[in-house]
Write an enzyme that holds these catalytic residues in place. Structure first.
Site: not given
Ligand code: NAD
Length: 481
Positions: A224, A258
């Site tokens: 997602e 998002c």
């Molecule tokens: P992010 O990708 O930085 O982090 C998301 C999660 O991934 C966190 O729990 C983080 O700890 C984990 N993570 C970080 N690095 C990782 C790695 N190397 N390996 C595994 N896991 C890792 O995203 P964010 O800043 O928390 O959220 C914002 C983004 O999420 C935006 O791009 C937004 O559009 C998207 N988003 C999508 C949805 C959806 O339902 N499609 C919903 C909310 C947010």
């Protein structure tokens, strides 16, 4: 409210993750297909736990953000979860049923069936922007489908993550539901675990890393992700309806959503009046942005700086910037508040037109015809959401038929996401797979195909040795099929 920039340590307290996964897998194997009454009891326990701690969740999220309007937490987290649990309790028993499927004529009177089966242990990695909802909605699907689950919430919301761990720990044993807190190292180790399915919500860039880690175990993934969700305004749009809905979609959670409208495409003649009306509506919603409990802060200094850089870059390249309100800039910065900011005279070279904004900055792109707007959208990555405002049904249907996006709201922004009976997910760079309601149940189930042969099978007519009789039968089948 001034936020202390607190991040969780990059270690996780409690048992080793492999040990928890092994315990969950072994408990699953001992009881691989829990009946409906057990699943229902788990969903009810989950709903009650969230409800009983609602105020604590509101407070923790607000403290993690610096300020998050309690009402926004109610609207976009607590009520969405409540709706998801209610829907799952009402329908999961039906979703669990074995479905009879048609059987090809030449194999009758045998029968075919689809048998939903729990997968085992589901991994859930969630982001910070709706930290409760985006951890719990996948959990509802996972539990309804009869699985166990491990959750890794974001390190940007440490208070919420700790509270979630504590609250879920009071109602579930570690081999049912486990919350692993910690930073990126923990997240990275988590994504490398051999789950039976992994649902990741977050950015497209981290999504690629997570998918690569899961691929090493051939763990199926639901991704997602994010992206730039366009809003197309048609000449036939009712602007008095469109303006408040767009402002609401862009200022809810200060645009850290998002599916927030990322940018607007509209005919150039209307851009000036539209921008002015957006600013006026934002000022009506939020008489002040600083010190206003209704308006959410930007999650962290790094994200605040990122938004300022996007604006500076656009301004340096010739954009016009219009900021809602006249709050003191220093106070806004101290509270990490960014008022709705409309950006016009945009060009493709500006970073704001290239990256997902994830904040309350709204660039407007001049686009004279529907074809121009659709060509623009089609030339970019497939977005998570697309919004179209207008009354002309023919044009609406063209947009629906000829553009590809995860989901769509017509004459609205964002709210298709909380409709439990339609799938929620992206497409291509905005995601892979979908969940919510029955789509979540199916994502977390193995939909097993089962063929039950009859005593009176015609199959023996095709057994070797192949003779003239076999050929006669094959010729007959060719005529029928
Ligand atoms: P992010 O990708 O930085 O982090 C998301 C999660 O991934 C966190 O729990 C983080 O700890 C984990 N993570 C970080 N690095 C990782 C790695 N190397 N390996 C595994 N896991 C890792 O995203 P964010 O800043 O928390 O959220 C914002 C983004 O999420 C935006 O791009 C937004 O559009 C998207 N988003 C999508 C949805 C959806 O339902 N499609 C919903 C909310 C947010």
């Amino acid at each position: 409210m001034v936020r202390i920039d607190l991040k969780l340590e990059d270690t996780q307290t409690g048992p080793n993750l492999e040990t928890v996964l092994a315990a969950q897998k072994s408990a699953f194997n001992a009881h691989p297909n829990p009946p409906w009454n057990e699943r229902k009891a788990k969903l009810q326990k989950l709903g009650k736990a969230i409800n009983d701690h609602a105020e604590e969740f509101q407070k923790a999220i607000s403290e993690d953000f610096g300020n998050r309007a309690y009402e926004e937490t109610t609207i976009a987290e607590l009520l969405v979860i409540r709706g998801g649990i209610h829907h799952a309790i009402k329908h999961t028993k039906h979703w669990m049923r074995t479905r009879r499927a048609p059987t090809a004529l030449q194999y009758k009177p045998a029968s075919s069936h689809i048998v939903p089966q729990p997968l085992g242990v589901i991994g859930i990695i969630s982001p910070w922007n709706y930290p409760l909802q985006l951890a719990i909605m996948p959990l509802i699907g996972a539990l309804g489908a009869g699985n166990r689950a491990m959750i890794k919430p974001s390190e940007y919301t440490p208070r919420l993550s700790d509270l979630l761990k504590r609250v879920l720990g009071t109602v579930f044993s570690e081999d049912e539901v486990y919350v692993a807190t910690g930073g990126v190292k923990v997240a990275s180790a988590f994504s490398a675990l051999p789950f039976d399915h992994l649902l990741f919500t977050g950015s497209t860039s981290v999504g690629k890393i997570v998918a690569a880690a899961a691929a090493k175990n051939l763990t199926p993934c639901t991704l997602e992700l994010g992206g730039k969700s366009p809003t197309i305004i048609d000449e036939s749009a009712n602007m008095s309806l469109a303006i408040p809905r767009i402002v609401n979609g862009k200022t809810l959670n200060a645009g850290q959503t998002c599916v927030a409208p990322d940018y607007v495409l509209m005919p150039s003649a209307k851009i000036d009046s539209f921008s002015k009306a957006l600013i006026e509506k934002a000022e009506e919603f939020y008489p002040t942005f600083a010190g206003n409990d209704d308006y959410t802060s930007i999650i962290a200094d790094s994200h605040y700086a990122r938004l300022q850089t996007l604006l500076e870059d656009a301004e340096n390249k010739g954009a016009r910037i219009q900021v809602a309100g006249d709050d003191d800039k220093q106070r806004l910065a101290k509270e990490r508040r960014v008022p709705l900011t409309v950006v016009t005279n945009t060009t493709p070279e500006m970073k704001i037109m290239q990256e997902e904004i994830f904040g309350p900055l709204l660039p407007i792109v001049a686009s004279e015809t529907l074809d121009d707007a659709m060509n623009y959208v089609q030339s970019k990555d497939r977005p998570l959401a697309l919004y179209w405002f207008g009354e002309d049904k023919k044009k609406r249907d063209r947009v629906l038929n000829e553009t590809i996006s995860g989901g769509v709201s017509i004459n609205e922004t964002a709210w298709h996401v909380v409709q439990e009976d339609i799938p929620f997910g992206g497409v291509g760079p905005s995601g892979m797979g979908a969940y919510h309601g029955e789509h979540g149940f199916q994502a977390f189930s193995h939909m097993k195909g089962v063929f039950i042969q009859s005593r009176f099978s015609q199959g023996k007519a095709l057994f070797p040795p192949y003779t003239a009789k076999t050929h006669k039968m094959l010729n007959l089948m060719k005529k029928i099929l």
